[in-house]
Design an enzyme around this catalytic site. Structure first.
Site: not given
Length: 376
Positions: A18-19, A21, A111, A204, A135, A25
């Site tokens: 799971a990235m 940005g 989440c 977020c 991450g 991560s």
């Protein structure tokens, strides 16, 4: 930096990372590439931000592009997963409804519980990935989920809702290091696009910090939780007025009327009367709590078990005794009083560094919960 995972023997096993940005991560993906895993990057598109998006928040279009560029540099595939509908139903709608109920939601828990691990695991199964990675600053050892080595960055408080069966498939490559070491690793790996990226402290889908905007969008400007109401003391005396109880949380001092002999805090929110109740610090103290929606990552402890409980992300864990357990409800008695036990937030249970489970706080025990009804 050392990591908690080693390359599997033989053919590299596939891992879906799971990235977001961000640097954490991105470094997690890079470390797994170094260790010989067959890495696939995935960024989850969770929310439509519109045009007012400050500071490239997690999963914004800019951050999706950052994740894509990192994957290009690492030589691994990158996909965007559109989970906006699921995220809206599981996280954003709950966030709005919790404020409507006079509670303070903790969307990062939902989440992680639903989107980052349940939905991500479904995608991993679809591409035959044995592992999922993030991450997060946490560790997995022998099927146990442990606090991150850097306690100032530990994120296990937000992971208690993960299904127990998922833990054995989790890889958390940065959990053995510090944030400074992660940034240093990003520089060593040449990940300039993220190495100095500012870390967001906001929710977020509320990148500007004003959570009332999302309530207004979902429920309208005349929503009861955003409407004017009284500020009262515990004995029912009206001492002021507010512009919506959703703007307040237990323990808050900002925005309260002055003129008292001692500092006053929000000690309760009564949505039926649109009332915010204030009182001195002793009215904030609780000797126990009731939590619902409890999830255990170990065999459910027996009544009488001693454990540690943490009621806020930055709070110190305190010793407690499990005094009641009924289905997904538990009650614990605290060995010392704790301030600002807040309905909607998480009560997270530990045995030392090991995360045992957690639940959503329903009520504090030992503070004055039965407040008088306002006079008509």
């Amino acid at each position: 930096m050392s990591t908690q995972v080693t390359s599997p023997a033989g053919t590299p096993e596939r891992v879906l990372v799971a990235m977001s940005g961000g640097v954490d991560s991105s470094v997690a993906a890079a470390l797994l590439v170094e260790q010989g895993y067959d890495v696939v990057g995935a960024t989850m598109k969770l929310f439509c931000y519109g045009e007012e998006v400050p500071d490239r928040p997690c999963c914004s279009l800019d951050s999706i592009d950052d994740a894509r560029r990192v994957c290009q540099q690492l030589g691994v595939p990158h996909y965007v997963l559109n989970l906006e509908d699921r995220f809206g139903a599981d996280v954003v709608d709950d966030f709005v409804q919790e404020y409507a109920r006079g509670r303070t939601p903790i969307p990062c828990v939902r989440c992680n519980t639903f989107t980052k691990f349940r939905d991500l695991l479904r995608k991993a199964d679809a591409i035959d990935a044995r592992w999922i990675a993030t991450g997060h600053y946490a560790r997995v050892q022998d099927g146990r989920l442990l606090r991150g080595q850097d306690l100032s960055k530990d994120q296990t408080y937000f992971l208690w809702g993960v299904d127990r069966a998922v833990v054995s498939r989790m890889l958390l490559p940065v959990g053995d290091g510090t944030k400074a070491e992660t940034r240093a690793m990003a520089r060593r790996l040449g990940l300039a696009v993220v190495s100095e990226k500012v870390e967001s402290q906001d929710i977020c889908f509320v990148p500007d910090g004003d959570h009332t905007k999302i309530i207004r969008q979902r429920l309208g400007a005349d929503a009861p939780s955003l409407s004017r109401g009284p500020i009262v003391t515990a004995n029912g005396r009206v001492v002021g007025e507010h512009d919506g109880h959703a703007r307040f949380t237990i323990g808050q001092r900002r925005g309260l009327p002055g003129g008292f002999a001692e500092p006053m805090y929000v000690v309760a929110i009564r949505p039926a009367e649109r009332a915010v109740v204030i009182g001195p610090r002793e009215q904030l103290l609780g000797r126990g709590l009731v939590a619902r929606g409890v999830n255990w990552l170990v065999d459910a402890p027996a009544v009488g078990t001693m454990l540690d409980v943490q009621v806020r992300h930055r709070a110190r864990a305190v010793a407690a005794e499990l005094v009641r357990a009924a289905g997904d409800l538990v009650e614990v008695a605290l060995q010392e009083p704790v301030a600002a036990i807040t309905p909607g937030q998480s009560a997270v249970f530990y045995d030392g560094a090991q995360l045992l489970g957690g639940g959503f706080i329903d009520a504090a025990v030992g503070q004055r919960l039965a407040l008088p009804v306002l006079a008509a």
